[in-house]
Design a protein around this motif. Sequence first.
Motif, PDB file in Angstrom:
ATOM      1  N   ILE A 257       0.829  -1.203   0.000  1.00 16.08           N
ATOM      2  CA  ILE A 257       0.000   0.000   0.000  1.00 16.08           C
ATOM      3  C   ILE A 257       0.866   1.256   0.000  1.00 16.08           C
ATOM      4  N   GLU A 258       1.905   1.261   0.811  1.00 14.85           N
ATOM      5  CA  GLU A 258       2.675   2.484   0.985  1.00 14.85           C
ATOM      6  C   GLU A 258       3.589   2.800  -0.194  1.00 14.85           C
ATOM      7  N   CYS A 259       4.085   1.790  -0.891  1.00 18.51           N
ATOM      8  CA  CYS A 259       5.202   2.018  -1.812  1.00 18.51           C
ATOM      9  C   CYS A 259       4.884   1.847  -3.291  1.00 18.51           C
ATOM     10  N   THR A 260       3.774   1.217  -3.627  1.00 20.63           N
ATOM     11  CA  THR A 260       3.503   0.964  -5.039  1.00 20.63           C
ATOM     12  C   THR A 260       2.680   2.096  -5.651  1.00 20.63           C
ATOM     13  N   THR A 261       2.530   2.071  -6.966  1.00 23.72           N
ATOM     14  CA  THR A 261       1.896   3.172  -7.690  1.00 23.72           C
ATOM     15  C   THR A 261       0.414   3.307  -7.349  1.00 23.72           C
ATOM     16  N   LEU A 615      -7.418   8.638   0.510  1.00 18.24           N
ATOM     17  CA  LEU A 615      -5.977   8.385   0.582  1.00 18.24           C
ATOM     18  C   LEU A 615      -5.266   9.736   0.529  1.00 18.24           C
ATOM     19  N   GLU A 616      -4.626  10.096   1.630  1.00 17.44           N
ATOM     20  CA  GLU A 616      -4.018  11.424   1.743  1.00 17.44           C
ATOM     21  C   GLU A 616      -2.529  11.304   2.027  1.00 17.44           C
ATOM     22  N   ILE A 617      -1.814  12.384   1.717  1.00 19.76           N
ATOM     23  CA  ILE A 617      -0.379  12.430   1.982  1.00 19.76           C
ATOM     24  C   ILE A 617      -0.082  13.581   2.942  1.00 19.76           C
ATOM     25  N   ASN A 618       0.721  13.307   3.944  1.00 18.46           N
ATOM     26  CA  ASN A 618       1.166  14.314   4.897  1.00 18.46           C
ATOM     27  C   ASN A 618       2.690  14.282   4.964  1.00 18.46           C
ATOM     28  N   ILE A 623      -1.033   8.768   4.753  1.00 17.17           N
ATOM     29  CA  ILE A 623      -1.635   8.635   6.079  1.00 17.17           C
ATOM     30  C   ILE A 623      -2.330   7.282   6.198  1.00 17.17           C
ATOM     31  N   GLN A 624      -3.112   6.931   5.189  1.00 15.38           N
ATOM     32  CA  GLN A 624      -3.832   5.647   5.193  1.00 15.38           C
ATOM     33  C   GLN A 624      -2.948   4.602   4.503  1.00 15.38           C
TER      34      GLN A 624
END
Length: 701
Positions: A257-261, A615-618, A623-624
């Motif tokens: 989830i964290e690293c793929t496109t 799905l958000e980026i901080n 974050i998710q």
Amino acid sequence: MNRFDAADKIRGEARYIGDMFFEEFFYAKTLRSTMARAKILSIEYPELPEGYYIVDKNDIPNKNRVKIVTYDMPFFAEDTVNYIGEPIALVVGKEKNIIEELLAKVKVNYEILDPIYTIEEASCKLPIYGKDNLYADYHYKKGDIQQAYKEAYKVFTKEYETGYQEHIYLEPQGVAASYKDGKVTIYGSMQCPYYVKDAVVEALGFEGNRVQIIQTTTGGAFGGKEEYPSLTGGHVAFATIKCNKPVVLIFDRDEDIECTTKRHPSKIKVTMLVDKYNKIIGIDNDIRLDGGAYCGLTNIVLQRAMFTATGVYNIPNVSVRGRAIATNTVPGGGFRGFGAPQGFFALEMHMEYIAKELGLTSLEFKKINLAKTGDLTSTGGVYRGYVPTKELIDRIEEMSQYSKKYKEYKSSDTLKGIGMSLFFHGGGFTGSGERDHIKAVVKLRKYKDDSVEILISNVEMGQGTQTTLRKIVAMELKVPINKIILVNPDTDRVPNSGPTVASRTIMIVGKLLQKAAIKLKECWISGEEQQITENYKFPDGFYWDDSKFEGDAYNEYSWGANVVEVLVNPLTFEVKVLGVYAVFDIGVPIDEKIIRGQIDGGMLQGLGHGSIEKLEINNGRLIQRTNTDYVIPTALDFPKIESATIRNPYENGPFGAKSAGELTFIGAPVAYALAIENALGIDICKIPVTPEYLMEVMNNE
């Protein structure tokens, strides 16, 4: 029955990459960047036990760049890292727990650089690459937009936004490799075996016959296993050569989830020019996609988004600018719909907005402007096939009672709402892609027992390819389907029939197989081995200029209409979906049950994108980033989908079939948003439409 037989019975016959066994194999796990943008000053590795290895950029024999469309993404970071999660190295060895311990002891010393996290920041900070923060800046036009501005009775402008989306395929990314007699063999969960082969051949500097790619049974992909396995395929290839052992690299879910496109976030400003008769005489779009830290497929996704500019409507004057923005975030990649969901969300929401401003219902406004056969597309191509929008509307009206409910809900205090979306999807690669770049080849091999094997590089990933293509060949040969063989592709055995993307497998590859079957039928000799090869031939009469984005972007289109009906809670702004309706034109369905599965799955995934998949980026990090935090819908979250298809045969498709897989996703997110807008009487400008977003909009109202 021994325990292995019992396990196979429980699993079924399918063996995924995680089920495969390699003698004396090693595990691999990835050392990843913890910084969004930084120089790597040094890396301090712990002392490695015997039989454990570090694999990094220094172990790549030829070229540390992944062959996709551009060459900007390294297999392993070099002097800098550009997103959190970027691969720096592998730790490889026999025991997983020891690998984890070694990874925990690695120290990467960074010099932090100023990162770019958003589309807005990209325009006001120092560039990540080159002279600007753009992977692409495209423009195309049709007609005379400046004259349309002069003649317009009213001009309407609004900006729309879509967010990230995670694939959540059932099986995470996984590959394995072995090295024997100077040859690398890679096994993996993938969509495009020849993409992986080409990337690994180039990275290793090997002759093509020294790299073999075998697709293992693949538990879902949705575009997420299009280009990404080229990266991980390279990783295990470098590792197996260095260690001289088979190497297995399988992501855990959180890592995946964290690293793929992801699906590309978008910001799309739509300006529409309308005359005094409520005809749209021009559209002027500015489209921006967040491409993340590396370009990958972003340029092509952007083109798809741009080509949806006029949707199902006849608009004579068009100007579209599209920009792909570089940011220090997880890269965007292939995802079902490939830019079209972003484009259609903006367009269909804008149609609703204008209709309200003009005092019309949205359907009244849409009907005034519908395209028909013979009209020009946004890029100046021609709709040659039958354009069935009126038939789709009539059918979905009958199923959903859309107009009746739209009127009722407008005068009701129940906060019920209903929304309708109209859309299309072009089948196959854009423009001359199939002719000049893919050049698909298929083979049929007949054996002495009169069974026939299909030899193609297209994969089964849960969408029904193996069933549908076998049916096409069996129907043409008039033999039982159990006489037709189709197994997972192995590049040592199958020709390059192109990737399993772009809704092309049935329409294009299926037609090639039908043509091959016709040839085989004509020369059939029972009891003898025979082989037929069929090469793709671009249909006559189509024109495309890639430098101008002018002409026929697609040879044929599939069409759809979706309706979603909702009830909004006035206190919590939670949304209950009361009904979901769909009508699609996919030509002639080859297998009705498989198409039903595509409709249910595609629409559910689309509804998730429009509603709960936040799905958000901080500070550059998602974050998710776990299955707990990132929520996807289940069958219990939405009612049963009522769906139908209309038959509109396509002469260049097998038995009249057209594309289906991506089409079923595109209309659901916007229909959902339109229904909520109708219920609350507000303007919605972004998805996902969460209760928090609705509270924010209502407070602003």
